[in-house]
Design a protein around this motif. Sequence first.
Motif, PDB file in Angstrom:
ATOM      1  N   LEU A 129       0.858  -1.171   0.000  1.00 23.31           N
ATOM      2  CA  LEU A 129       0.000   0.000   0.000  1.00 23.31           C
ATOM      3  C   LEU A 129       0.899   1.227   0.000  1.00 23.31           C
ATOM      4  N   ASN A 130       0.557   2.222  -0.801  1.00 25.90           N
ATOM      5  CA  ASN A 130       1.351   3.449  -0.853  1.00 25.90           C
ATOM      6  C   ASN A 130       0.982   4.302   0.359  1.00 25.90           C
ATOM      7  N   ALA A 131       1.498   3.903   1.506  1.00 28.75           N
ATOM      8  CA  ALA A 131       1.178   4.554   2.783  1.00 28.75           C
ATOM      9  C   ALA A 131       2.328   4.334   3.745  1.00 28.75           C
ATOM     10  N   ASN A 132       2.646   5.360   4.520  1.00 32.79           N
ATOM     11  CA  ASN A 132       3.766   5.288   5.471  1.00 32.79           C
ATOM     12  C   ASN A 132       3.343   5.735   6.850  1.00 32.79           C
ATOM     13  N   VAL A 133       3.871   5.058   7.871  1.00 41.47           N
ATOM     14  CA  VAL A 133       3.735   5.510   9.252  1.00 41.47           C
ATOM     15  C   VAL A 133       4.677   6.696   9.454  1.00 41.47           C
ATOM     16  N   ILE A 134       4.141   7.796   9.973  1.00 42.98           N
ATOM     17  CA  ILE A 134       4.900   9.038  10.150  1.00 42.98           C
ATOM     18  C   ILE A 134       4.872   9.440  11.618  1.00 42.98           C
ATOM     19  N   VAL A 143      -0.726   8.122   9.706  1.00 41.71           N
ATOM     20  CA  VAL A 143      -0.430   7.403   8.471  1.00 41.71           C
ATOM     21  C   VAL A 143      -0.645   8.363   7.311  1.00 41.71           C
ATOM     22  N   ALA A 144       0.374   8.553   6.494  1.00 44.88           N
ATOM     23  CA  ALA A 144       0.281   9.372   5.286  1.00 44.88           C
ATOM     24  C   ALA A 144       0.102   8.451   4.094  1.00 44.88           C
ATOM     25  N   CYS A 145      -0.914   8.695   3.287  1.00 47.07           N
ATOM     26  CA  CYS A 145      -1.153   7.811   2.152  1.00 47.07           C
ATOM     27  C   CYS A 145      -1.706   8.594   0.970  1.00 47.07           C
ATOM     28  N   GLN A 146      -1.596   8.007  -0.194  1.00 46.45           N
ATOM     29  CA  GLN A 146      -2.219   8.574  -1.377  1.00 46.45           C
ATOM     30  C   GLN A 146      -3.729   8.369  -1.300  1.00 46.45           C
ATOM     31  N   ALA A 147      -4.492   9.168  -2.058  1.00 48.17           N
ATOM     32  CA  ALA A 147      -5.913   8.903  -2.188  1.00 48.17           C
ATOM     33  C   ALA A 147      -6.083   7.531  -2.832  1.00 48.17           C
ATOM     34  N   PRO A 148      -6.874   6.657  -2.243  1.00 48.04           N
ATOM     35  CA  PRO A 148      -6.968   5.299  -2.779  1.00 48.04           C
ATOM     36  C   PRO A 148      -7.437   5.279  -4.236  1.00 48.04           C
ATOM     37  N   LEU A 149      -6.835   4.404  -5.005  1.00 50.39           N
ATOM     38  CA  LEU A 149      -7.296   4.110  -6.356  1.00 50.39           C
ATOM     39  C   LEU A 149      -8.358   3.019  -6.276  1.00 50.39           C
ATOM     40  N   PRO A 150      -9.181   2.857  -7.309  1.00 51.81           N
ATOM     41  CA  PRO A 150     -10.143   1.749  -7.279  1.00 51.81           C
ATOM     42  C   PRO A 150      -9.494   0.409  -6.975  1.00 51.81           C
ATOM     43  N   VAL A 151      -8.277   0.195  -7.478  1.00 53.04           N
ATOM     44  CA  VAL A 151      -7.598  -1.087  -7.258  1.00 53.04           C
ATOM     45  C   VAL A 151      -7.039  -1.208  -5.843  1.00 53.04           C
ATOM     46  N   THR A 152      -6.944  -0.089  -5.117  1.00 53.65           N
ATOM     47  CA  THR A 152      -6.391  -0.142  -3.754  1.00 53.65           C
ATOM     48  C   THR A 152      -7.422   0.146  -2.676  1.00 53.65           C
ATOM     49  N   ASN A 153      -8.698   0.291  -3.034  1.00 53.28           N
ATOM     50  CA  ASN A 153      -9.725   0.527  -2.011  1.00 53.28           C
ATOM     51  C   ASN A 153      -9.754  -0.599  -0.981  1.00 53.28           C
ATOM     52  N   ASP A 374      12.236  18.030   7.493  1.00 55.03           N
ATOM     53  CA  ASP A 374      13.255  17.054   7.110  1.00 55.03           C
ATOM     54  C   ASP A 374      12.982  15.697   7.758  1.00 55.03           C
ATOM     55  N   LEU A 375      12.525  15.694   9.007  1.00 51.18           N
ATOM     56  CA  LEU A 375      12.196  14.448   9.692  1.00 51.18           C
ATOM     57  C   LEU A 375      11.044  13.735   8.994  1.00 51.18           C
ATOM     58  N   LEU A 376       9.999  14.484   8.620  1.00 53.38           N
ATOM     59  CA  LEU A 376       8.878  13.865   7.916  1.00 53.38           C
ATOM     60  C   LEU A 376       9.338  13.265   6.592  1.00 53.38           C
ATOM     61  N   ARG A 377      10.246  13.953   5.907  1.00 50.73           N
ATOM     62  CA  ARG A 377      10.738  13.463   4.622  1.00 50.73           C
ATOM     63  C   ARG A 377      11.656  12.251   4.774  1.00 50.73           C
ATOM     64  N   GLU A 378      12.187  12.041   5.957  1.00 53.02           N
ATOM     65  CA  GLU A 378      12.946  10.819   6.204  1.00 53.02           C
ATOM     66  C   GLU A 378      12.027   9.596   6.179  1.00 53.02           C
ATOM     67  N   GLN A 379      10.743   9.821   6.390  1.00 49.18           N
ATOM     68  CA  GLN A 379       9.792   8.718   6.500  1.00 49.18           C
ATOM     69  C   GLN A 379       8.898   8.571   5.266  1.00 49.18           C
ATOM     70  N   ARG A 380       8.696   9.667   4.550  1.00 49.55           N
ATOM     71  CA  ARG A 380       7.964   9.649   3.275  1.00 49.55           C
ATOM     72  C   ARG A 380       8.453  10.850   2.469  1.00 49.55           C
ATOM     73  N   ALA A 381       8.889  10.602   1.270  1.00 45.47           N
ATOM     74  CA  ALA A 381       9.536  11.656   0.485  1.00 45.47           C
ATOM     75  C   ALA A 381       8.561  12.774   0.126  1.00 45.47           C
ATOM     76  N   VAL A 382       9.098  13.974  -0.058  1.00 41.99           N
ATOM     77  CA  VAL A 382       8.406  15.151  -0.605  1.00 41.99           C
ATOM     78  C   VAL A 382       7.336  15.711   0.326  1.00 41.99           C
ATOM     79  N   MET A 383       7.318  15.313   1.589  1.00 47.50           N
ATOM     80  CA  MET A 383       6.331  15.863   2.512  1.00 47.50           C
ATOM     81  C   MET A 383       6.513  17.382   2.623  1.00 47.50           C
TER      82      MET A 383
END
Length: 405
Positions: A129-134, A143-153, A374-383
């Motif tokens: 899942l495109n989601a990270n614990v932050i 948890v930071a995640c992308q908006a779910p796609l139909p295939v990832t609901n 910078d700390l948030l970006r250590e856990q998920r890029a481009v935050m």
Amino acid sequence: MSPPTDAQIKRIVGTLNERGQFRSLVSMATTPTRPQYERMLQDLYHMLHITKPADQKRVEQFYSVRRSKMNVSHNRYREIFAFDRTAVRIPNDVRKWISTATEHAGKKSGNGATIGDVEELREDDSGYLNANVIVDGKGSWWVACQAPLPVTNHPFLLAILTRSATFKHAHLYGASPGTSPIRDLQAFPPKTAIIVQLTGLTEGDVVKAHQYLPTRVGHSVTYEPSAHLAAGQPSIKLTLDRTTPLPKTSSILSTLTLAPASSEKISIPPMTVHHYLYEGWPDFGVPRGKDVQKLQELIAEVEMKQKEEAAGGCEVWVHCSAGVGRTGTYMALTSLLSKPMYPSSDYSRHPLFDSPIGPLPEPLRNDPIASLVDLLREQRAVMCQSDAQVKLLYELYTEKAQGKQ
């Protein structure tokens, strides 16, 4: 104290982005495209004085996005990946996962921790899942995640129902606060979760998110697992119980019931999901005027709701479209403006916060905003993706420091 000028913001963001480019380059080392980047990798290691092969391997594992690259059809954007290290993992076979943890209940590992508390799901036993614990370094996590796609609901909702993020958090940072998240599924099942959605379905003519909630009160939607996982994962039923406009927060609160479909024989009881939809935030930009105050009210509302539900282990999932810009800024603002959810949990000295690419350069090393981003970006890029979003952090942090809030 006054916030930085636009020119200063640009320099700060430039430094943060340079470090982001380092991480992005290293993240390619564990993918099949590595040969294209080998020369640049070696130049980077030389610049950072990372000369030992073992140290290089550690850096590469720290920023690996291999699973994201293997699951491109499950990513909303081709350039937004989830670091493997902090990514939420979902059990491919829920029954096996629960029974294995139950067998381990009460057993101790060599360091005294309960085995089921901190063992990671093996790659072959877990879904992507495109989601990270932050975590913010001072006791709060999301948890930071992308908006779910139909295939990832389905995997998105299954992760919430099985409390997979809590398990990942326990694996990374220890089992406290709370007890074993896996055994809790039977003895103390999750009662609630919160989802904060910071984007509408479309902006202009561009699709930013897909509808995954039922659209009418009393109606349900059922999501099926992938065919090859159907034997080990339940179908998921999501029912809309009520909707409540929250004008102070410029949001709609949807209260839902999340459960395995009635036909499934699996011992996970239903749970309540509180879904906040906030649409006052343009992509790449920031709220303006009254929307800023409404965003702050939303942060306070979610904080209050999470505290009300804390006894049930209430996870907070945040997504915009890509799950980095608005999502990262929301998390940073929550960290800066609110009290820690678990103030006794100090992660600031945790080994995972010893960045493999070294600390921020002076004088940003002691800058609370730059350090947090910078700390948030250590856990998920481009935050906190844009200059405007970083500037908003400085502005609201300054207002708080001056007692204007």
